[in-house]
Structures are given as structure tokens and as C-alpha cells.
Design a protein around this motif. Structure first.
Motif, short mmCIF file in Angstrom:
data_model
loop_
_atom_site.label_atom_id
_atom_site.label_comp_id
_atom_site.label_asym_id
_atom_site.label_seq_id
_atom_site.Cartn_x
_atom_site.Cartn_y
_atom_site.Cartn_z
N VAL A 72 0.78 -1.06 -0.04
CA VAL A 72 -0.32 0.31 -0.07
C VAL A 72 0.69 1.02 0.52
O VAL A 72 0.85 2.27 -0.81
N GLY A 73 1.86 1.16 0.65
CA GLY A 73 2.88 2.06 1.16
C GLY A 73 3.52 2.43 -0.79
O GLY A 73 3.31 3.90 -1.33
N THR A 74 3.47 1.61 -1.07
CA THR A 74 4.66 1.57 -2.50
C THR A 74 3.77 2.22 -3.29
O THR A 74 4.32 3.19 -4.53
N ALA A 75 2.42 1.24 -3.19
CA ALA A 75 1.35 2.09 -4.33
C ALA A 75 1.40 3.60 -4.20
O ALA A 75 0.95 4.05 -5.58
N ILE A 76 0.96 4.31 -2.85
CA ILE A 76 0.69 5.41 -2.76
C ILE A 76 1.69 6.69 -3.11
O ILE A 76 2.18 6.81 -4.18
N ARG A 77 3.43 5.21 -2.83
CA ARG A 77 4.69 6.80 -3.08
C ARG A 77 4.64 6.81 -5.07
O ARG A 77 5.06 7.73 -5.64
N ASP A 78 4.01 5.54 -5.54
CA ASP A 78 4.99 5.62 -7.15
C ASP A 78 3.27 6.02 -7.29
O ASP A 78 3.50 6.67 -8.65
N GLY A 79 2.22 6.26 -7.19
CA GLY A 79 0.95 6.39 -7.30
C GLY A 79 1.65 8.29 -7.14
O GLY A 79 1.04 9.15 -8.79
N ARG A 80 1.64 8.89 -6.77
CA ARG A 80 1.91 10.15 -5.65
C ARG A 80 3.16 11.10 -7.23
O ARG A 80 2.97 11.73 -7.80
N ARG A 81 3.93 9.65 -7.69
CA ARG A 81 5.05 9.85 -8.35
C ARG A 81 4.73 10.14 -9.90
O ARG A 81 4.84 10.98 -10.80
N LEU A 82 3.73 8.97 -10.37
CA LEU A 82 3.84 9.47 -11.65
C LEU A 82 2.72 9.94 -12.08
O LEU A 82 2.57 10.46 -13.21
N ARG A 83 1.82 10.67 -10.74
CA ARG A 83 0.63 11.32 -10.90
C ARG A 83 1.83 12.92 -11.37
O ARG A 83 1.70 14.22 -12.03
#
Lengths: 256, 164
Positions: free
Chosen positions: A25-36
Motif C-alpha cells: 500500500v505504501g509503495t502504491a501511494i509513493r509510486d502513484g504520487r510520483r506518476l501523478r
């Protein structure tokens, strides 16, 4: 039958020994923020490029196109210019910085301070084409030439909301290394995110700002070392900021 | 509660289930982990749209299924079939009989997804058709065929569960 089959599936799953789930979950949030963030920057870059193209066209063609340029709105940018979720090659690792953060009193970071720190962290070489973001974003770029030709480096700093209750920087950064062979400007990207939400993004293009091919200024390891330096942040060491203000009192806005 | 916090709450509650579904699809825990990661990242990116969905869990499952099918399309030539057994051998030797997961692995990726959604996730035919973007008729016919194939693959003493 459905119940029986589901029970069968469940029984076989229970007999498995899955590895720990980990911090998906934490990784998804980090990757998601980066992609966003990357999509937003790409869109901004596309708008800037479009305006630049229309602007140069206006010079060549005269007043009628100027009117057209003034009518341009962000909505008129073709949807295809927004970056899709890219199929990138990426790997994530965790880096211990060796220090809980930069020591000393801190003050609001400036683009000049970022350039000052960047020039300290880069391998030896002659720097040129220094530039900062046109808005208040903490983004800088420069060229460095170590004798093998100029190469560009871009650094951006932002602050996301912290993970969980982490309000301090902490000593461990999560680093995402991304290789994107389809885009020379983001051929290598290293994102370092700290538990307090501080995000440092280092782009190592394989082209210059005008898209001419170039060497990469840094290896992946060098980019990781640069991105995880604890002195980066939306606040930076007060003395470093003061020195930078004297060294870089006027820096041009970089082209996107 | 912020969007990110809402997402984290949902994802923490559903990550394990998503990974189980992914494992049943691919029978590889590491790949299942990657697929779950990919699905959650995409869900994060589309969170504002996702929360407007009628069934958020189904929405997340749909993203996972898409990630799996995309992966299959990209890597179709590289996937191995672990534990391949010749039918006479496992028929004669109970020690070698196929598990349900082994048998599922003999189905095509799409048919495997249909069976898992229908009989593990308990989706209706219409829901499966929606998630996989297939006509309802195809879901029905492929379900029948898949169950027939599973019957053929599984040992006799396991087939009682299909009797109903």
C-alpha cells in the motif's frame, strides 16, 4: 457447487505459504504520487512546448496567429499529450542515508540553493545552462561537461503528506529508479522519498533541452547518491541558502 | 479523511484478498505481489473516479484482472507450466493428482479468470462479463467448457464436489 468450489479454493490457498505481503500500500501511494507528478509535469511541458511552437509560428506568420495563441486554453491541448501510465522499467530500494537529516537550522528552500547544492554534489565538470522553474516549484536544471560533452541534470523537490504519523525526516529513504527508453528527457529518473513526505526527483536525460542527443550526466548509482543527500528538502540549511543567494542572484527560467 | 487516507484504508483492507486472487490467476506469489502492486498503484491514480463506482471492490478486481491479462499478453511466450503431469500418471497415482490450482493452470488465462471470478469471488455472470469486457454469452459458454475441462483433469475422488 459454488460454495463447494470456493471452499476448495480456500483450502488450497490456506495450504500455501505466501511470502509476507510487505508494504504494497505504501509503495502504491509513493509510486502513484510520483506518476501523478510526472504526468502533471509532462502536461505542463507539453503546454509550454505548444505555446513555444505557436509563439515561434506567430513570429513567422504575423498577427493572425498571435490572436490564435491568445485564444489558447489548457483545454485545447490534445488529450494525447498527457502521459499515460507508462510501462517503465523500475525498481525500488531502500537507502539508509547515514544521518537522520541535515543538521543546523533550516529555512525555506530556494531554487538558487538547489543549484548551489547540485553543483556541490555533481562529479567535477564545467556547468552551464543553469535554469529554474518558471513558477514557485523547486525545480532546477543545468548542463555539466566533464570533457566528454555537455549533459543535463534536473532536480525537483516537493513535499507530500507524510506516511502514517511520520513527521520527522527519518534516516531511511525509499528510492525508485526508473528507466524510460522511450523518452530521452526521463531516460533515467531517481526518486527518493523520505518518511516525512519529502520527495527528491533527479532526472538524468540522454538529450539536452532542445532534444539533441547527449551522454547521461550520471550513472544510476551516482543519481541515487545525489537524490538521497539529506540536505535536499523544501527547507534547506540556512547558511547554504544564504551562500546560494550571493552566488546565484539571477538565474534564468529554464525551458520545460 | 483525505483521498490518500481513504485509499490507504481501502487498500490495506483489500490487499491480501487481491493478492490471493492474483495468485490463483498466476500461481506465482512473487508475480501475484507485483500484480497487486500494479493494481493498487493504478487504483491510487484513479481513486477519485474509483470511489464513484457502484462496487469499489469489483473496480479494484477489474484493475487487477486487466493487469494480469496485460501481463499475459506481454509475456505469453515466456511463462512456464510448472508441475506438468501426464494424465495416466496422476490418474493411477493419487500422490500425483492435480490440485485445483494445478487444474486451473491448465485453462487459458481468460477462462481461468472467468472461473475464479465466478466461483472464488462469487460474481454473477453479468458481473464477470462486465469485469472482463466479454459478452454474457461468452462467459456462460466458457464457464461450461472450463468446468468440463476441470472435471476431466481432476481425480475421481475430487469430482464429488462438482456433483451438484
Amino acid at each position: 457447487m459454488t460454495e463447494d468450489l470456493r471452499a476448495w479454493f480456500e483450502a488450497e490457498l490456506n495450504a500455501e505459504r505466501p511470502p509476507p505481503l510487505g508494504d504494497v500500500v505504501g509503495t502504491a501511494i509513493r509510486d502513484g504520487r510520483r506518476l501523478r507528478r510526472k504526468r502533471r509535469l509532462t502536461l505542463l511541458g507539453s503546454i509550454a512546448a505548444l505555446i513555444a511552437v505557436l509563439g515561434s509560428g506567430a513570429v513567422m506568420l504575423g498577427d493572425p496567429l498571435v490572436t490564435q495563441r491568445e485564444a489558447l486554453s489548457p483545454q485545447s491541448v490534445p488529450p494525447g499529450t498527457a502521459a499515460p501510465i507508462p510501462a517503465l522499467e523500475a525498481r525500488t530500494l531502500t537507502i539508509h542515508s547515514g544521518t537522520a537529516g541535515a543538521v543546523g537550522s533550516r529555512t525555506k528552500a530556494t531554487s538558487a540553493a538547489m543549484l548551489h547544492l547540485l553543483t556541490q554534489l555533481l562529479p567535477p565538470g564545467r556547468t552551464s545552462h543553469l535554469g529554474i522553474a518558471p513558477d514557485d516549484d523547486l525545480r532546477v536544471q543545468l548542463y555539466v561537461d566533464d570533457g566528454r560533452g555537455s549533459a543535463m541534470v534536473r532536480v525537483a523537490v516537493a513535499k507530500n503528506s507524510p506516511f502514517g504519523d511520520e513527521s520527522s525526516r527519518g534516516g531511511m529513504a525509499t528510492v525508485l529508479i526508473t528507466h524510460d527508453p522511450d523518452n530521452c528527457l526521463t531516460a533515467l529518473t531517481v526518486d527518493a522519498e523520505w518518511p516525512d513526505g519529502t520527495l527528491v526527483e533527479v532526472d538524468v536525460p540522454t538529450c539536452l533541452a532542445g532534444a539533441e542527443p547527449s551522454r547521461a550526466a550520471l550513472t544510476a548509482d551516482q543519481a541515487v547518491m545525489l537524490a538521497t543527500d539529506p540536505r535536499w528538502g523544501v527547507t534547506m540549511d540556512r547558511q547554504l541558502v544564504a551562500e546560494a543567494a550571493e552566488r546565484f542572484d539571477r538565474v534564468p527560467v529554464a525551458a520545460e | 479523511m483525505t483521498d490518500d487516507e481513504e485509499f490507504a484504508e481501502f487498500a490495506n483492507a483489500h490487499a491480501e484478498r487481491l493478492r490471493n486472487t492474483a495468485f490463483m490467476l498466476c500461481r506465482d506469489w512473487h508475480l501475484a505481489q507485483d500484480l497487486t502492486q500494479t493494481a493498487l498503484t493504478k487504483l491510487f491514480l484513479s481513486w477519485r473516479r474509483a470511489v464513484q463506482a457502484e462496487n469499489l471492490t469489483a473496480y479494484a478486481q477489474k484493475i487487477l484482472l486487466r493487469a494480469y491479462l496485460d501481463h499475459r499478453r506481454r509475456r505469453s511466450s515466456t511463462e512456464s507450466t510448472p508441475g506438468v503431469l501426464h494424465e495416466p500418471a496422476y490418474r493411477e497415482n493419487p500422490e500425483l493428482r492435480l490440485t485445483m490450482l494445478d487444474a486451473l493452470g491448465r485453462l487459458s488465462a481468460r477462462d481461468r479468470a472467468i472461473v475464479i471470478l465466478r466461483y472464488f469471488e462469487d460474481y454473477s455472470v453479468d458481473q464477470v462479463a462486465d469485469v472482463l469486457e466479454l459478452p454474457v454469452s461468452v462467459v456462460k459458454s466458457q464457464t461450461r467448457r472450463s468446468l468440463t475441462k476441470l472435471r476431466e483433469l481432476l481425480a475421481a475422488d475430487q469430482l464429488a464436489l462438482f456433483a451438484g
